[in-house]
Motif scaffolding. Structure first.
Motif, PDB file in Angstrom:
ATOM      1  N   THR A 160       4.970  11.152   5.050  1.00  0.00           N
ATOM      2  CA  THR A 160       4.502  10.121   4.120  1.00  0.00           C
ATOM      3  C   THR A 160       4.831   8.732   4.679  1.00  0.00           C
ATOM      4  N   TYR A 168       6.097   6.404   3.022  1.00  0.00           N
ATOM      5  CA  TYR A 168       7.311   5.988   2.327  1.00  0.00           C
ATOM      6  C   TYR A 168       8.406   7.028   2.587  1.00  0.00           C
ATOM      7  N   PRO A 201       0.790  -1.238   0.000  1.00  0.00           N
ATOM      8  CA  PRO A 201       0.000   0.000   0.000  1.00  0.00           C
ATOM      9  C   PRO A 201       0.822   1.288   0.000  1.00  0.00           C
ATOM     10  N   ARG A 202       1.886   1.368   0.809  1.00  0.00           N
ATOM     11  CA  ARG A 202       2.660   2.618   0.872  1.00  0.00           C
ATOM     12  C   ARG A 202       3.361   2.900  -0.458  1.00  0.00           C
ATOM     13  N   LYS A 209       1.768   6.488  -7.308  1.00  0.00           N
ATOM     14  CA  LYS A 209       0.689   7.345  -7.828  1.00  0.00           C
ATOM     15  C   LYS A 209       1.019   8.824  -7.638  1.00  0.00           C
ATOM     16  N   VAL A 210       1.572   9.168  -6.478  1.00  0.00           N
ATOM     17  CA  VAL A 210       1.957  10.564  -6.227  1.00  0.00           C
ATOM     18  C   VAL A 210       3.084  10.972  -7.166  1.00  0.00           C
ATOM     19  N   GLU A 217       0.831   4.134  -3.079  1.00  0.00           N
ATOM     20  CA  GLU A 217       0.623   5.578  -2.891  1.00  0.00           C
ATOM     21  C   GLU A 217       1.804   6.360  -3.452  1.00  0.00           C
TER      22      GLU A 217
END
Length: 205
Positions: A105, A107, A26-27, A33-34, A30
């Motif tokens: 974040t 990550y 999941p991280r 996508k960012v 994200e």
């Protein structure tokens, strides 16, 4: 510059090559996508020993990855029904990783310094460069059965950086030797290093 850090065991990203990645955590979903939306670079941090991976606080260095890393920009190729992604990371250059930044974040975001490289092949190394290209061409025709994919691959090999990056990524079977190649800052040193490996038993046949 700031980079998003993607630590991976035994993975290097060479400039002017494309690394396909399956993203499922999941991280990192994200993060990708960012990065794709904001055109942020992602650096692949080479993990030598997964047992050394540990939490890192802002202001600290990420000691479980090698300091030099390839970075690139993600292209999301496929978003699957289960939410995972197929991503192509287009290698853009090399950085020296610095300290972790406080960005809130899940990550890691780290400060990084671009590493400039010598990319002009010296005349005395052109024969070795041609030899690497011949070996790579033979590998492509042997290991990629689809003619169209062969043609696409061959057309991507437009210069020494592309040839050296592809050779190191696909024909060196030892991951540490791949990273060692990445860490050399002169295309001529990379050519000589790879040429020596062709005389050993370190290549994928």
């Amino acid at each position: 510059m700031e980079v998003f850090l993607f630590p991976l065991v035994n993975v290097s990203l060479f400039p002017k090559t494309t690394k396909p990645l399956n993203i499922f955590e999941p991280r990192y979903l994200e993060m990708v996508k960012v990065a794709a939306e904001k055109k942020m670079p992602i650096a692949i941090g080479f993990i030598e020993d997964a047992s050394q991976v540990a939490p890192v606080k802002p202001g600290d260095n990420v000691n479980y990855v090698r300091t030099l890393a390839g970075y690139g920009y993600p292209q999301i190729v496929e978003e699957r029904l289960n939410g995972t992604l197929l991503v192509f990371l287009q290698g853009a250059g090399k950085v020296r990783l610095g300290k972790v930044l406080e960005r809130g974040t899940p990550y890691l975001v780290v400060e990084a310094e671009k590493v400039e490289e010598v990319t002009q092949v010296a005349p005395e190394n052109k024969a070795a460069m041609d030899h690497l290209m011949k070996i790579l061409t033979r590998w492509i025709h042997t290991h990629i059965p689809d003619q169209q994919q062969q043609d696409i691959f061959m057309k991507s090999l437009v210069g020494p950086e592309e040839i050296v990056g592809a050779f190191a990524s696909y024909l060196i079977r030892d991951y540490d030797l791949q990273q060692m190649t990445l860490e050399l800052s002169d295309i001529n040193e990379k050519i000589k290093f790879l040429h020596r490996l062709t005389e050993s038993n370190e290549l994928t046949t």
